[in-house]
Enzyme design. Structure first.
Site, short mmCIF file in Angstrom:
data_model
loop_
_atom_site.label_atom_id
_atom_site.label_comp_id
_atom_site.label_asym_id
_atom_site.label_seq_id
_atom_site.Cartn_x
_atom_site.Cartn_y
_atom_site.Cartn_z
N CYS A 123 0.82 -1.22 0.00
CA CYS A 123 0.00 0.00 0.00
C CYS A 123 0.85 1.27 0.00
O CYS A 123 0.32 2.37 -0.10
CB CYS A 123 -0.95 0.01 1.18
SG CYS A 123 -2.25 -1.24 1.01
N HIS A 140 -12.65 10.66 -8.25
CA HIS A 140 -11.67 10.80 -9.33
C HIS A 140 -10.57 11.79 -8.99
O HIS A 140 -10.32 12.76 -9.73
CB HIS A 140 -12.35 11.14 -10.66
CG HIS A 140 -12.98 9.94 -11.28
ND1 HIS A 140 -14.18 9.45 -10.85
CD2 HIS A 140 -12.56 9.12 -12.27
CE1 HIS A 140 -14.49 8.38 -11.57
NE2 HIS A 140 -13.51 8.15 -12.43
N GLU A 197 -12.90 -0.31 1.26
CA GLU A 197 -11.87 -0.09 0.23
C GLU A 197 -12.10 -1.04 -0.94
O GLU A 197 -11.83 -0.72 -2.08
CB GLU A 197 -10.47 -0.33 0.79
CG GLU A 197 -9.91 0.82 1.54
CD GLU A 197 -8.43 0.60 1.85
OE1 GLU A 197 -7.80 1.57 2.25
OE2 GLU A 197 -7.91 -0.51 1.67
#
Length: 134
Positions: free
Chosen positions: A23, A67, A124
């Site tokens: 990550c 986005h 997530e």
């Protein structure tokens, strides 16, 4: 106790600076945020809350992150940040580590000032969820 929930989602990228696993690398998620509101009694309309009210606010928050690249303050070198901005990337800087756990608390704190929120879940992925509740 009556409980109702609604959800919104957004697509965004992030990374975890100095994290010792994968990550650490830039990657994206389809984040899903589920808000639960509770009340021991119903209002005059026989509701816990009008879904329209909380959905509108949650959607506004989700749209803010949609986005974009979410970064923690101070996690990028100045030159890297400026290069991304010069390429017209949309960057949203937050003052917390952009983990699902911290996002759950962030959404909870933001929404609980206006609504009787008792729980927020942030996904997530479809299988990985973090929860913040009172």
């Amino acid at each position: 106790m009556y409980r109702v929930s609604t959800q919104a989602s957004f697509d965004a990228a992030h990374f975890l600076k100095d994290y010792p696993g994968k990550c650490h690398n830039l990657h994206g998620h389809r984040w899903k945020v589920v808000i639960e509101v509770s009340s021991p009694e119903l209002d005059e309309g026989s509701m816990v809350i009008d879904f329209t009210d909380i959905k509108k606010e949650l959607k506004k928050m989700a749209d803010h992150f949609d986005h974009c690249l979410i970064i923690e303050e101070g996690s990028l070198k100045k030159e890297t940040y400026e290069a991304l901005v010069s390429e017209d990337f949309r960057i949203v800087t937050v003052n917390f580590r952009p983990t699902a756990e911290c996002f759950a608390k962030y959404f909870f704190d933001q929404l609980s000032s206006s609504f009787p929120v008792n729980k927020v879940q942030v996904y997530e992925t479809p299988n990985n969820v973090a929860t913040y509740e009172v």
